[in-house]
Design a protein around this motif. Structure first.
Motif, PDB file in Angstrom:
ATOM      1  N   SER A  75     -42.670  -5.655  15.467  1.00 42.10           N
ATOM      2  CA  SER A  75     -42.706  -6.693  14.457  1.00 42.10           C
ATOM      3  C   SER A  75     -43.206  -6.099  13.207  1.00 42.10           C
ATOM      4  O   SER A  75     -44.558  -6.037  13.382  1.00 42.10           O
ATOM      5  CB  SER A  75     -42.915  -8.062  14.787  1.00 42.10           C
ATOM      6  OG  SER A  75     -42.412  -8.701  15.922  1.00 42.10           O
ATOM      7  N   GLU A 116     -42.475 -10.186  -0.439  1.00 49.73           N
ATOM      8  CA  GLU A 116     -42.564 -11.124   0.694  1.00 49.73           C
ATOM      9  C   GLU A 116     -41.195 -12.127   0.509  1.00 49.73           C
ATOM     10  O   GLU A 116     -41.714 -13.332   0.730  1.00 49.73           O
ATOM     11  CB  GLU A 116     -43.996 -11.730   0.597  1.00 49.73           C
ATOM     12  CG  GLU A 116     -44.956 -10.709   1.039  1.00 49.73           C
ATOM     13  CD  GLU A 116     -46.458 -11.572   1.079  1.00 49.73           C
ATOM     14  OE1 GLU A 116     -46.449 -12.539   0.461  1.00 49.73           O
ATOM     15  OE2 GLU A 116     -47.380 -10.560   1.639  1.00 49.73           O
ATOM     16  N   THR A 148     -39.841 -17.318   3.401  1.00 47.15           N
ATOM     17  CA  THR A 148     -40.488 -16.122   3.087  1.00 47.15           C
ATOM     18  C   THR A 148     -41.201 -15.277   4.205  1.00 47.15           C
ATOM     19  O   THR A 148     -41.124 -15.877   5.544  1.00 47.15           O
ATOM     20  CB  THR A 148     -41.836 -16.560   2.403  1.00 47.15           C
ATOM     21  OG1 THR A 148     -42.751 -17.558   3.338  1.00 47.15           O
ATOM     22  CG2 THR A 148     -41.636 -17.371   1.125  1.00 47.15           C
ATOM     23  N   VAL A 149     -41.384 -14.218   3.936  1.00 43.71           N
ATOM     24  CA  VAL A 149     -42.092 -13.458   5.102  1.00 43.71           C
ATOM     25  C   VAL A 149     -43.344 -12.928   4.582  1.00 43.71           C
ATOM     26  O   VAL A 149     -43.922 -12.817   3.314  1.00 43.71           O
ATOM     27  CB  VAL A 149     -40.975 -11.936   5.369  1.00 43.71           C
ATOM     28  CG1 VAL A 149     -39.887 -12.753   5.794  1.00 43.71           C
ATOM     29  CG2 VAL A 149     -41.008 -11.268   3.947  1.00 43.71           C
ATOM     30  N   SER A 150     -44.023 -12.364   5.565  1.00 45.18           N
ATOM     31  CA  SER A 150     -45.381 -11.702   5.421  1.00 45.18           C
ATOM     32  C   SER A 150     -45.731 -10.462   6.434  1.00 45.18           C
ATOM     33  O   SER A 150     -45.229 -10.571   7.625  1.00 45.18           O
ATOM     34  CB  SER A 150     -46.593 -12.626   5.385  1.00 45.18           C
ATOM     35  OG  SER A 150     -46.610 -13.098   6.614  1.00 45.18           O
ATOM     36  N   GLU A 155     -34.731 -13.800  12.879  1.00 37.07           N
ATOM     37  CA  GLU A 155     -36.040 -13.763  13.591  1.00 37.07           C
ATOM     38  C   GLU A 155     -35.959 -12.458  14.556  1.00 37.07           C
ATOM     39  O   GLU A 155     -34.847 -12.204  15.051  1.00 37.07           O
ATOM     40  CB  GLU A 155     -36.110 -14.860  14.684  1.00 37.07           C
ATOM     41  CG  GLU A 155     -37.477 -14.990  15.454  1.00 37.07           C
ATOM     42  CD  GLU A 155     -38.490 -15.080  14.543  1.00 37.07           C
ATOM     43  OE1 GLU A 155     -39.607 -14.879  14.930  1.00 37.07           O
ATOM     44  OE2 GLU A 155     -38.590 -15.588  13.485  1.00 37.07           O
ATOM     45  N   LEU A 197     -34.243 -13.444   6.441  1.00 39.77           N
ATOM     46  CA  LEU A 197     -34.454 -12.434   7.465  1.00 39.77           C
ATOM     47  C   LEU A 197     -34.296 -13.333   8.866  1.00 39.77           C
ATOM     48  O   LEU A 197     -34.699 -14.318   9.185  1.00 39.77           O
ATOM     49  CB  LEU A 197     -36.016 -11.763   7.525  1.00 39.77           C
ATOM     50  CG  LEU A 197     -36.218 -10.505   6.628  1.00 39.77           C
ATOM     51  CD1 LEU A 197     -37.681 -10.068   6.720  1.00 39.77           C
ATOM     52  CD2 LEU A 197     -35.181  -9.313   7.150  1.00 39.77           C
ATOM     53  N   SER A 226     -31.423  -7.801   4.973  1.00 46.37           N
ATOM     54  CA  SER A 226     -31.913  -8.469   6.340  1.00 46.37           C
ATOM     55  C   SER A 226     -31.706  -7.715   7.424  1.00 46.37           C
ATOM     56  O   SER A 226     -32.500  -7.105   8.304  1.00 46.37           O
ATOM     57  CB  SER A 226     -31.236  -9.814   6.283  1.00 46.37           C
ATOM     58  OG  SER A 226     -31.863 -10.386   7.561  1.00 46.37           O
ATOM     59  N   PHE A 251     -42.764  -7.975  10.234  1.00 43.12           N
ATOM     60  CA  PHE A 251     -42.846  -9.219   9.401  1.00 43.12           C
ATOM     61  C   PHE A 251     -43.110 -10.259  10.144  1.00 43.12           C
ATOM     62  O   PHE A 251     -42.492 -10.503  11.394  1.00 43.12           O
ATOM     63  CB  PHE A 251     -41.806  -9.445   8.547  1.00 43.12           C
ATOM     64  CG  PHE A 251     -41.426  -8.237   7.377  1.00 43.12           C
ATOM     65  CD1 PHE A 251     -42.152  -8.359   6.354  1.00 43.12           C
ATOM     66  CD2 PHE A 251     -40.630  -7.209   7.711  1.00 43.12           C
ATOM     67  CE1 PHE A 251     -42.201  -7.559   5.220  1.00 43.12           C
ATOM     68  CE2 PHE A 251     -40.498  -6.488   6.622  1.00 43.12           C
ATOM     69  CZ  PHE A 251     -41.058  -6.417   5.361  1.00 43.12           C
ATOM     70  N   ARG A 273     -42.237 -14.300  10.062  1.00 45.03           N
ATOM     71  CA  ARG A 273     -41.204 -15.242   9.252  1.00 45.03           C
ATOM     72  C   ARG A 273     -41.854 -16.791   9.056  1.00 45.03           C
ATOM     73  O   ARG A 273     -42.258 -17.150  10.059  1.00 45.03           O
ATOM     74  CB  ARG A 273     -39.936 -15.147   9.836  1.00 45.03           C
ATOM     75  CG  ARG A 273     -39.178 -13.807   9.663  1.00 45.03           C
ATOM     76  CD  ARG A 273     -39.576 -12.819  10.498  1.00 45.03           C
ATOM     77  NE  ARG A 273     -38.394 -11.682  10.344  1.00 45.03           N
ATOM     78  CZ  ARG A 273     -38.618 -10.379  10.689  1.00 45.03           C
ATOM     79  NH1 ARG A 273     -39.827 -10.251  11.588  1.00 45.03           N
ATOM     80  NH2 ARG A 273     -37.849  -9.459  10.784  1.00 45.03           N
ATOM     81  N   ARG A 274     -41.731 -17.192   8.042  1.00 45.80           N
ATOM     82  CA  ARG A 274     -42.187 -18.417   7.616  1.00 45.80           C
ATOM     83  C   ARG A 274     -41.396 -19.074   6.836  1.00 45.80           C
ATOM     84  O   ARG A 274     -41.318 -19.269   5.507  1.00 45.80           O
ATOM     85  CB  ARG A 274     -43.467 -18.611   7.067  1.00 45.80           C
ATOM     86  CG  ARG A 274     -44.808 -18.055   7.960  1.00 45.80           C
ATOM     87  CD  ARG A 274     -46.015 -18.284   7.435  1.00 45.80           C
ATOM     88  NE  ARG A 274     -47.241 -17.622   8.127  1.00 45.80           N
ATOM     89  CZ  ARG A 274     -47.563 -16.335   8.099  1.00 45.80           C
ATOM     90  NH1 ARG A 274     -46.867 -15.544   7.207  1.00 45.80           N
ATOM     91  NH2 ARG A 274     -48.469 -16.023   8.954  1.00 45.80           N
TER      92      ARG A 274
END
Length: 323
Positions: A68, A38, A76-78, A4, A2, A55, A70, A72-73
């Motif tokens: 927002s 996720e 992965t996403v949360s 930003e 994804l 995406s 999600f 983003r890390r």
């Protein structure tokens, strides 16, 4: 992966809720898949679409909402708190769409689908049960949603999409409908058994010009036919009571409240005499109607063919008037 999310202009101030719904609907399933996994790559594999497509869809969803969904890390996403709230509603919406899809598929099933069928009150005790019983000999799994009402109300429900077909009288003539005459039914002058005409077998309608009538309410096809026949016989009926059921009218005739023009009863009723009307010709036409240009499901098409195949013998054989 994804991209930003960056703040983007939201929908224009002139956009309404309908516009938002149209924008969001195609993206809800993509959003829910990413939320479940996720992970965009695994979600894309589940959905069978390229990762880049998924995406972009989620980013556009966030842009349209202005929120927002999600965090983003890396790869992965949360879900954000807003994303969790949105997921709950999105899953409900997707489940409802799936239930609706299951319903319409089931209704269109050729062997076990559904027909929404409307018919007149006076056809409910014998005619319609006999038709459905005969149809189900060859189509035992077809289901029916039955609506019993007067003619104008059924035509309204036909136009609203609540009915597939309806049996009605008079046969409608409207540019948005297709109607086919199937049969005709003789009407009788119903009088109390102690009435001055009760000893007769036949009568001219003009002989009842001085009588008080009990009739169906305005808007019922049989009421319109009664008014037209009386006008053809040279008089306007004096109305003592307007009701919604033919058998209620027969009961009122038996009680001496008036006379009535009615189709024959399924079962002879005590207290009344039913006289054949020789002039004018007292009949009502029965027809089937449906919306023009609307495609039929397989069950509706089968029942329509069945009804059209019963032209001239749709109605049960009428008992003869008493001698």
């Amino acid at each position: 992966m994804l991209h930003e999310y960056r703040s983007q202009p939201r929908l224009s101030p002139n956009s309404n809720e309908e516009d938002m719904g149209l924008l969001l609907a195609p993206r809800l399933a993509y959003f829910a898949a990413v939320a479940r996994h996720e992970h965009v790559t695994r979600a894309a594999a589940e959905m069978g679409v390229p990762q880049s497509t998924l995406s972009r869809a989620v980013v556009r969803l966030e842009q349209d909402l202005g929120v927002s969904l999600f965090a983003r890390r890396g790869r992965t996403v949360s879900l954000t708190p807003a994303g969790r709230r949105f997921l709950t509603a999105a899953e409900r919406a997707l489940a409802e769409v799936e239930r609706a899809a299951d319903t319409v598929r089931a209704d269109a099933d050729p062997t076990a689908g559904r027909v929404a069928f409307g018919f007149l009150h006076t056809m409910g005790s014998e005619t319609v049960p006999g038709l459905i019983r005969a149809f189900r000999v060859d189509h035992p799994g077809i289901r029916f949603t039955l609506v019993q009402n007067y003619g104008e109300a059924m035509i309204e429900r036909l136009r609203a999409g609540d009915l597939d077909l309806c049996l009605t009288s008079p046969v409608p003539d409207a540019p948005d409908l297709v109607a086919r005459r199937l049969d005709e039914q003789r009407l009788r002058l119903v009088v109390p058994d102690d009435h001055r005409l009760a000893g007769r077998r036949r009568v001219r309608l003009a002989e009842a010009a001085d009588e008080t009538f009990v009739t169906l309410e305005p808007g019922y096809g049989l009421r319109r036919i009664t008014d037209d026949l009386c006008a053809e016989a040279g008089f306007k009926p004096r109305i003592a009571f307007e009701g919604e059921e033919a058998e209620t009218l027969r009961g009122l005739v038996a009680a001496g409240l008036g006379v009535a023009l009615l189709p024959p009863p399924a079962v002879p009723r005590p207290g009344v005499v039913e006289l054949a009307v020789t002039a004018p010709r007292a009949v009502r036409e029965i027809g089937v109607a449906w919306l023009d240009g609307h495609p039929d499901t397989a069950p509706v098409a089968a029942f329509k063919r069945f009804l059209l195949g019963r032209r001239g013998h749709l109605l049960p054989k009428e008992p003869s008037p008493p001698a």
